[in-house]
Design a protein around this motif. Structure first.
Motif, PDB file in Angstrom:
ATOM      1  N   PHE A  33     -46.442 -33.839  46.844  1.00 51.93           N
ATOM      2  CA  PHE A  33     -45.855 -32.597  46.874  1.00 51.93           C
ATOM      3  C   PHE A  33     -44.781 -32.420  46.666  1.00 51.93           C
ATOM      4  N   ARG A  34     -44.666 -32.618  47.712  1.00 52.62           N
ATOM      5  CA  ARG A  34     -42.895 -32.655  47.952  1.00 52.62           C
ATOM      6  C   ARG A  34     -42.081 -33.366  47.382  1.00 52.62           C
ATOM      7  N   GLU A  35     -42.316 -34.718  47.411  1.00 54.60           N
ATOM      8  CA  GLU A  35     -41.782 -35.707  46.366  1.00 54.60           C
ATOM      9  C   GLU A  35     -41.215 -35.116  44.920  1.00 54.60           C
ATOM     10  N   ARG A  36     -42.944 -34.698  44.246  1.00 55.05           N
ATOM     11  CA  ARG A  36     -42.845 -34.394  43.045  1.00 55.05           C
ATOM     12  C   ARG A  36     -42.126 -33.198  42.900  1.00 55.05           C
ATOM     13  N   PHE A  37     -42.572 -32.532  43.974  1.00 55.52           N
ATOM     14  CA  PHE A  37     -42.351 -30.148  43.410  1.00 55.52           C
ATOM     15  C   PHE A  37     -40.962 -30.771  44.226  1.00 55.52           C
ATOM     16  N   ALA A  38     -39.859 -30.466  44.438  1.00 52.44           N
ATOM     17  CA  ALA A  38     -38.710 -30.361  44.898  1.00 52.44           C
ATOM     18  C   ALA A  38     -37.947 -28.817  44.601  1.00 52.44           C
ATOM     19  N   GLN A  39     -38.232 -28.763  44.168  1.00 51.21           N
ATOM     20  CA  GLN A  39     -37.816 -27.136  43.348  1.00 51.21           C
ATOM     21  C   GLN A  39     -38.407 -26.661  44.007  1.00 51.21           C
ATOM     22  N   VAL A  40     -40.164 -26.384  44.699  1.00 53.91           N
ATOM     23  CA  VAL A  40     -41.226 -26.093  45.602  1.00 53.91           C
ATOM     24  C   VAL A  40     -40.930 -26.422  46.975  1.00 53.91           C
ATOM     25  N   THR A  41     -40.742 -24.582  48.569  1.00 46.62           N
ATOM     26  CA  THR A  41     -40.676 -24.976  49.535  1.00 46.62           C
ATOM     27  C   THR A  41     -42.291 -25.322  49.827  1.00 46.62           C
ATOM     28  N   ALA A  42     -42.741 -26.449  50.112  1.00 50.74           N
ATOM     29  CA  ALA A  42     -44.025 -27.166  50.639  1.00 50.74           C
ATOM     30  C   ALA A  42     -44.141 -26.458  51.777  1.00 50.74           C
ATOM     31  N   VAL A  43     -44.461 -25.948  52.922  1.00 54.63           N
ATOM     32  CA  VAL A  43     -44.710 -25.947  54.482  1.00 54.63           C
ATOM     33  C   VAL A  43     -46.338 -26.539  54.609  1.00 54.63           C
ATOM     34  N   GLU A  44     -45.982 -26.920  56.591  1.00 58.57           N
ATOM     35  CA  GLU A  44     -47.218 -26.958  56.687  1.00 58.57           C
ATOM     36  C   GLU A  44     -47.744 -26.143  57.506  1.00 58.57           C
ATOM     37  N   SER A  45     -48.672 -24.929  57.309  1.00 55.95           N
ATOM     38  CA  SER A  45     -48.843 -23.665  57.325  1.00 55.95           C
ATOM     39  C   SER A  45     -51.099 -23.467  56.841  1.00 55.95           C
ATOM     40  N   LEU A  46     -51.264 -22.809  57.579  1.00 57.56           N
ATOM     41  CA  LEU A  46     -52.571 -22.225  56.916  1.00 57.56           C
ATOM     42  C   LEU A  46     -53.056 -22.077  55.748  1.00 57.56           C
ATOM     43  N   TYR A  47     -51.989 -20.837  56.074  1.00 61.57           N
ATOM     44  CA  TYR A  47     -51.989 -19.955  54.449  1.00 61.57           C
ATOM     45  C   TYR A  47     -50.449 -19.645  53.527  1.00 61.57           C
ATOM     46  N   GLU A  48     -50.304 -19.514  52.959  1.00 57.76           N
ATOM     47  CA  GLU A  48     -49.025 -18.904  52.713  1.00 57.76           C
ATOM     48  C   GLU A  48     -49.333 -17.744  51.702  1.00 57.76           C
ATOM     49  N   SER A 173     -53.480 -42.555  46.160  1.00 60.10           N
ATOM     50  CA  SER A 173     -54.378 -42.102  45.533  1.00 60.10           C
ATOM     51  C   SER A 173     -53.482 -41.098  45.469  1.00 60.10           C
ATOM     52  N   ALA A 174     -52.717 -40.032  45.438  1.00 59.85           N
ATOM     53  CA  ALA A 174     -52.444 -38.850  44.500  1.00 59.85           C
ATOM     54  C   ALA A 174     -50.875 -38.827  44.296  1.00 59.85           C
ATOM     55  N   SER A 175     -49.926 -39.626  44.478  1.00 62.50           N
ATOM     56  CA  SER A 175     -48.945 -39.775  43.655  1.00 62.50           C
ATOM     57  C   SER A 175     -49.014 -41.321  42.425  1.00 62.50           C
ATOM     58  N   GLU A 176     -47.807 -40.636  41.829  1.00 62.00           N
ATOM     59  CA  GLU A 176     -48.011 -42.376  40.840  1.00 62.00           C
ATOM     60  C   GLU A 176     -46.465 -42.874  41.029  1.00 62.00           C
ATOM     61  N   ARG A 177     -45.837 -43.346  42.594  1.00 61.52           N
ATOM     62  CA  ARG A 177     -44.585 -44.400  43.040  1.00 61.52           C
ATOM     63  C   ARG A 177     -46.116 -45.211  43.227  1.00 61.52           C
ATOM     64  N   SER A 178     -45.322 -46.388  42.559  1.00 55.63           N
ATOM     65  CA  SER A 178     -45.121 -47.816  42.617  1.00 55.63           C
ATOM     66  C   SER A 178     -45.561 -48.738  44.164  1.00 55.63           C
ATOM     67  N   ILE A 179     -47.192 -49.960  44.030  1.00 60.81           N
ATOM     68  CA  ILE A 179     -47.454 -50.427  44.867  1.00 60.81           C
ATOM     69  C   ILE A 179     -46.390 -50.413  45.269  1.00 60.81           C
ATOM     70  N   THR A 180     -44.882 -51.646  44.992  1.00 65.99           N
ATOM     71  CA  THR A 180     -44.393 -52.212  46.075  1.00 65.99           C
ATOM     72  C   THR A 180     -43.379 -50.805  46.599  1.00 65.99           C
ATOM     73  N   ASP A 181     -42.786 -49.367  46.161  1.00 64.13           N
ATOM     74  CA  ASP A 181     -42.543 -48.430  46.464  1.00 64.13           C
ATOM     75  C   ASP A 181     -43.101 -48.104  47.285  1.00 64.13           C
ATOM     76  N   ILE A 182     -44.613 -47.993  47.886  1.00 70.47           N
ATOM     77  CA  ILE A 182     -45.036 -47.345  48.756  1.00 70.47           C
ATOM     78  C   ILE A 182     -45.349 -47.836  50.128  1.00 70.47           C
ATOM     79  N   ALA A 183     -45.329 -49.229  49.915  1.00 67.56           N
ATOM     80  CA  ALA A 183     -45.259 -50.571  50.549  1.00 67.56           C
ATOM     81  C   ALA A 183     -43.635 -50.700  51.730  1.00 67.56           C
ATOM     82  N   MET A 184     -42.721 -50.441  50.847  1.00 69.02           N
ATOM     83  CA  MET A 184     -41.856 -50.654  51.399  1.00 69.02           C
ATOM     84  C   MET A 184     -41.759 -48.893  52.730  1.00 69.02           C
ATOM     85  N   ALA A 185     -41.847 -47.661  52.116  1.00 71.02           N
ATOM     86  CA  ALA A 185     -42.046 -47.084  52.635  1.00 71.02           C
ATOM     87  C   ALA A 185     -43.076 -46.682  53.568  1.00 71.02           C
TER      88      ALA A 185
END
Length: 214
Positions: A33-48, A173-185
């Motif tokens: 989510f953070r990668e796809r929507f940089a204009q949104v602040t996504a935090v790890e909490s229970l709810y916002e 499962s959740a992103s559109e990044r290439s398999i190559t990019d994901i392997a490196m990441a």
């Protein structure tokens, strides 16, 4: 008000309804989510709850968010009564962590094990060697190997690979990044090495998983 539970935030963000807002999602979905929507602040909490937007991590966090909203609108006593009817012993605070502690997840208080796994989880793209992990812990590589064998029944390398492959699975499962990019990441030196390890772990090739999700 508009809101999303877990991955529901993806649809709202894609429609531009979360720009400039603070939201949360299930911890597995946050990196994508953070990668796809940089204009949104996504935090790890229970709810916002941000003005007229609400979001939560899913699961029981939805109940925590509901009780917090009821307490704000109608008072704590009513929220407590509802919690008792739901057999929800306590409403967790918004900033509560989503995941169990490493001690709970690993089923061990061994400081060498806990600190080693913490290092692994924070170094996915550029994996640390066993020697580097041992040096940071002030222990010998053999000692680290012994601790993993005793508590997890595998080598440090096998556990580290499992962590990285699980991250890769979530990204495929959740992103559109290439398999190559994901392997490196996820710290793999080549797509071929990554694909073999992935198929051994999940009994499906990365490309097949991507196709199945379309």
């Amino acid at each position: 008000m508009l809101g999303g539970i877990d991955t529901g935030c993806f649809s709202l963000a894609a429609a531009g309804l979360l720009d400039g807002r603070v939201v949360t999602l299930h911890w597995e979905s946050l990196p994508v989510f953070r990668e796809r929507f940089a204009q949104v602040t996504a935090v790890e909490s229970l709810y916002e709850i941000d003005a007229r937007r609400f979001s939560c991590a899913g699961g029981m966090a939805a109940t925590d968010m509901m009780l917090a909203d009821i307490a704000t609108r109608h008072g704590g006593p009513l929220a407590t009564q509802i919690a008792e009817q739901l057999i929800h012993d306590r409403a967790r605070i918004m900033a509560g962590g989503q995941r169990r502690s490493l001690v709970e997840r690993l089923g061990s208080h061994d400081p060498v094990l806990v600190r080693a796994v913490a290092l692994m989880e924070s170094h996915i793209e550029a994996p640390l060697s066993l020697t580097a992990i041992a040096q940071r812990l002030g222990r010998s590589p053999r000692r680290v190997q012994t601790v993993f064998a005793q508590h997890l029944g595998c080598s440090p390398g096998a556990w580290y690979r499992k962590i990285r492959l699980e991250q890769a699975h979530a990204l495929i499962s959740a992103s559109e990044r290439s398999i190559t990019d994901i392997a490196m990441a996820c710290g793999f030196v080549s797509v071929a090495v990554f694909s073999r390890a992935f198929k051994r772990q999940f009994a499906i090739a990365p490309s097949a998983l991507r196709s199945a999700g379309k």
